[in-house]
Design a protein around this motif. Structure first.
Motif, mmCIF file in Angstrom:
data_model
loop_
_atom_site.group_PDB
_atom_site.id
_atom_site.type_symbol
_atom_site.label_atom_id
_atom_site.label_comp_id
_atom_site.label_asym_id
_atom_site.label_seq_id
_atom_site.Cartn_x
_atom_site.Cartn_y
_atom_site.Cartn_z
ATOM 1 N N CYS A 128 57.696 60.963 35.254
ATOM 2 C CA CYS A 128 57.730 60.279 33.965
ATOM 3 C C CYS A 128 57.168 58.868 34.093
ATOM 4 O O CYS A 128 56.389 58.423 33.239
ATOM 5 N N THR A 149 63.072 56.443 21.463
ATOM 6 C CA THR A 149 63.176 57.897 21.577
ATOM 7 C C THR A 149 63.221 58.270 23.048
ATOM 8 O O THR A 149 62.888 57.469 23.913
ATOM 9 N N GLY A 150 63.639 59.480 23.345
ATOM 10 C CA GLY A 150 63.719 59.936 24.727
ATOM 11 C C GLY A 150 64.836 60.945 24.899
ATOM 12 O O GLY A 150 65.467 61.377 23.926
ATOM 13 N N ALA A 210 58.316 62.911 23.637
ATOM 14 C CA ALA A 210 58.221 61.469 23.417
ATOM 15 C C ALA A 210 56.871 60.938 23.900
ATOM 16 O O ALA A 210 56.227 60.121 23.222
ATOM 17 N N LEU A 230 53.850 59.467 21.421
ATOM 18 C CA LEU A 230 53.170 58.191 21.607
ATOM 19 C C LEU A 230 51.660 58.371 21.553
ATOM 20 O O LEU A 230 50.947 57.584 20.908
ATOM 21 N N LEU A 255 60.726 54.099 24.920
ATOM 22 C CA LEU A 255 60.939 55.432 25.475
ATOM 23 C C LEU A 255 62.003 55.308 26.549
ATOM 24 O O LEU A 255 61.933 54.413 27.407
#
Length: 403
Positions: free
Chosen positions: A39, A75-76, A97, A101, A117
C-alpha cells in the motif's frame, strides 16, 4: 480485469493459507506487513507520502491546494484478515480508495479540502482478540494498558509484538490530533451477506451496524490420563464446553434476531490422550438491541455455570470487547445516497472501523456486492465489474464531499 481488480491481483499471493484455504494475514505478521508495504508503494507511486502513526495506522494525504488537514475527508479500510479469510474483506476497501483517487484526478476534481487515505491495523481482532484495535486505540475506546497486555494464541503480548514491528508501546493511545484531521470518514467494504444479491444491485449505503461483542468462557476441570481415568471419575471441561456451545445456539434461537457463535475453542494442554484441565471458548453475540444482547449473554453464562457444575467443573466469563448498535450519521448517509442516484440502504451485522469512529466523527459506509453472500471464508467473492463499480461509487461520493 478492471483497474481495481488489477490492484488486488498484485497481492493475490500474499498470505495464502495452504492449510485452511483463503488467506491468513494477522496484524504485524509477515503477510500483513507485506501488504502495508504494498500500500505504501502504491501511495508513493501516486505522489503521496504515507506515514504510520504511533497507533500503527497508515495515513496519506492528497492535498493539492495546501489546505489545513483538519476536517479532511478520509477513506480507507484494513489489510489484516481472519484465519483462512477471503481475498476482499479489507483489501477491497484499500484498493478502491487508491482507484477512487485515480478517478478523482482523471476527472480533474479540485478538492476544497484534503482527502486522506487510511489503513487501520487489527480490524478483525484475529490475533489479539479485540476487533478494530487500531481505531479503538485512536479514539480511546480501549486503554493502552489493556491493549498492550492482550496476548495472541502463542502467548505473545501486543506490546512485545508491536515493539518487534518497530513501534514504541508507550506511544499507543488516544490521539486527538489525528482525530481532528478527520472531518468525515467513508469506508468501502465488500458486503458480508446477501443483501445486494437479493436487491440485484452492485453498491449500497450502510445505515447501521448491529451491536456485538466477544466473551471468553474459561471452563476449569481436572487434567488427567485418557487411558487410566474412569468416566465416572472425570471432571472433563471439554465435555462441559461442548454443551455450552449447544446452549449458546439454543439461547440465541429463543431470542429472534440474535446471532450467537462459538468460532474458537482451545483445550489446554491439547493432547490427544489427555483429559484437558481447562478449555477456553470464545462467544460472539450480536443483536440490533443492546439490551437483548446483554440478556442473551447473561442467560448463556447462567446455563454455562450449570453445565460446568454438572461435570464437576467451574467456569469464568470475561468480556473481551463490546460495541453497541451504531447508526451512521443520517445526513452523511443521505448525502451519499443522493450522490449515487438513490442507492439502496442496508444494515450490517459485521463490525468495522467506521463503527468505532462513528461516535467521534461523521461516518458512512459503502458496500460492494458479494455474489456468494459468504464472508470470512475463501468463498468470499466480488466480480471485476462490481469491484470497479464500487470504486466509481466511492469516487462519486468523495467528489461530492470534497467540493
Amino acid at each position: 480485469m478492471s483497474e481495481t481488480s488489477d490492484l488486488l491481483a498484485a497481492i493475490a499471493g500474499t498470505g495464502r493459507d495452504t492449510v485452511r484455504g483463503g488467506y491468513s494475514r494477522p496484524v504485524f505478521g509477515p503477510a500483513e506487513r507485506e501488504l502495508v508495504e504494498w500500500c505504501a508503494g502504491e501511495l508513493d507511486r501516486r505522489g503521496l507520502q504515507p506515514e504510520t502513526d504511533r497507533n500503527g495506522i497508515v495515513w496519506a494525504w492528497w492535498n493539492p491546494n495546501g489546505a489545513p488537514l483538519e476536517g479532511a475527508v478520509v477513506t480507507g479500510s484494513h489489510l489484516d484478515s481472519v484465519p483462512g479469510g477471503g481475498a476482499f474483506d479489507g483489501p477491497l476497501g484499500v484498493a478502491s480508495a487508491l482507484r477512487a483517487l485515480d478517478l478523482l484526478r482523471e476527472r480533474g476534481v479540485d478538492p476544497a479540502r484534503p482527502l486522506g487515505l487510511a489503513v487501520f491495523p487489527e480490524e478483525e481482532g484475529s490475533r489479539f482478540g479485540v476487533a478494530c484495535l487500531g481505531s479503538r486505540l485512536l479514539t480511546g475506546a480501549i486503554t493502552p494498558e489493556r491493549a498492550l497486555a492482550l496476548k495472541d494464541p502463542d502467548g505473545n503480548t501486543f506490546a512485545d509484538v508491536a515493539r518487534a514491528a518497530g513501534f514504541d508501546p508507550a506511544g499507543f493511545g488516544r490521539d486527538d490530533e489525528a482525530l481532528a484531521r478527520v472531518g468525515a470518514f467513508v469506508e468501502l467494504h465488500v458486503e458480508q451477506g446477501r443483501g445486494l444479491v437479493d436487491l440485484d444491485a452492485p453498491v449500497a449505503v450502510a445505515s447501521s451496524i448491529i451491536g456485538h461483542g466477544r466473551w471468553r468462557f474459561s471452563v476449569h476441570g481436572q487434567g488427567n490420563h485418557a487411558g487410566t481415568t474412569l468416566l465416572e471419575d472425570r471432571r472433563d471441561p471439554l465435555l462441559a464446553a461442548s454443551r455450552i456451545v449447544v446452549a449458546a445456539r439454543e439461547v440465541a434461537a429463543a431470542n429472534p434476531g440474535t446471532r450467537a457463535t462459538v468460532g474458537r475453542l482451545q483445550p489446554v494442554p491439547g493432547g490427544t490422550n489427555v483429559i484437558a484441565s481447562r478449555v477456553d471458548l470464545w462467544l460472539d453475540v450480536r443483536h440490533p438491541e443492546d439490551v437483548v444482547t446483554a440478556a442473551v449473554v447473561a442467560e448463556i453464562s447462567r446455563r454455562a455455570a450449570e453445565l460446568a457444575a454438572g461435570e464437576g467443573c467451574t467456569v469464568e466469563v470475561r468480556e473481551e470487547s463490546f460495541g453497541g448498535t451504531v447508526d451512521f450519521d443520517p445526513a452523511l448517509a443521505q448525502r451519499l445516497t443522493a450522490a449515487l442516484g438513490g442507492a439502496p440502504v442496508l444494515a450490517t451485522g459485521a463490525g468495522h472501523d467506521a463503527g468505532i469512529l462513528a461516535s467521534h466523527v461523521p461516518t458512512a459506509m459503502l458496500f460492494t456486492r458479494n455474489p456468494t453472500g459468504v464472508s470470512h471464508s475463501p468463498e468470499e467473492s466480488c466480480t471485476d465489474d462490481d469491484a470497479e463499480l464500487g470504486s466509481v461509487a466511492l469516487a462519486d461520493v468523495l467528489a461530492d464531499l470534497l467540493a
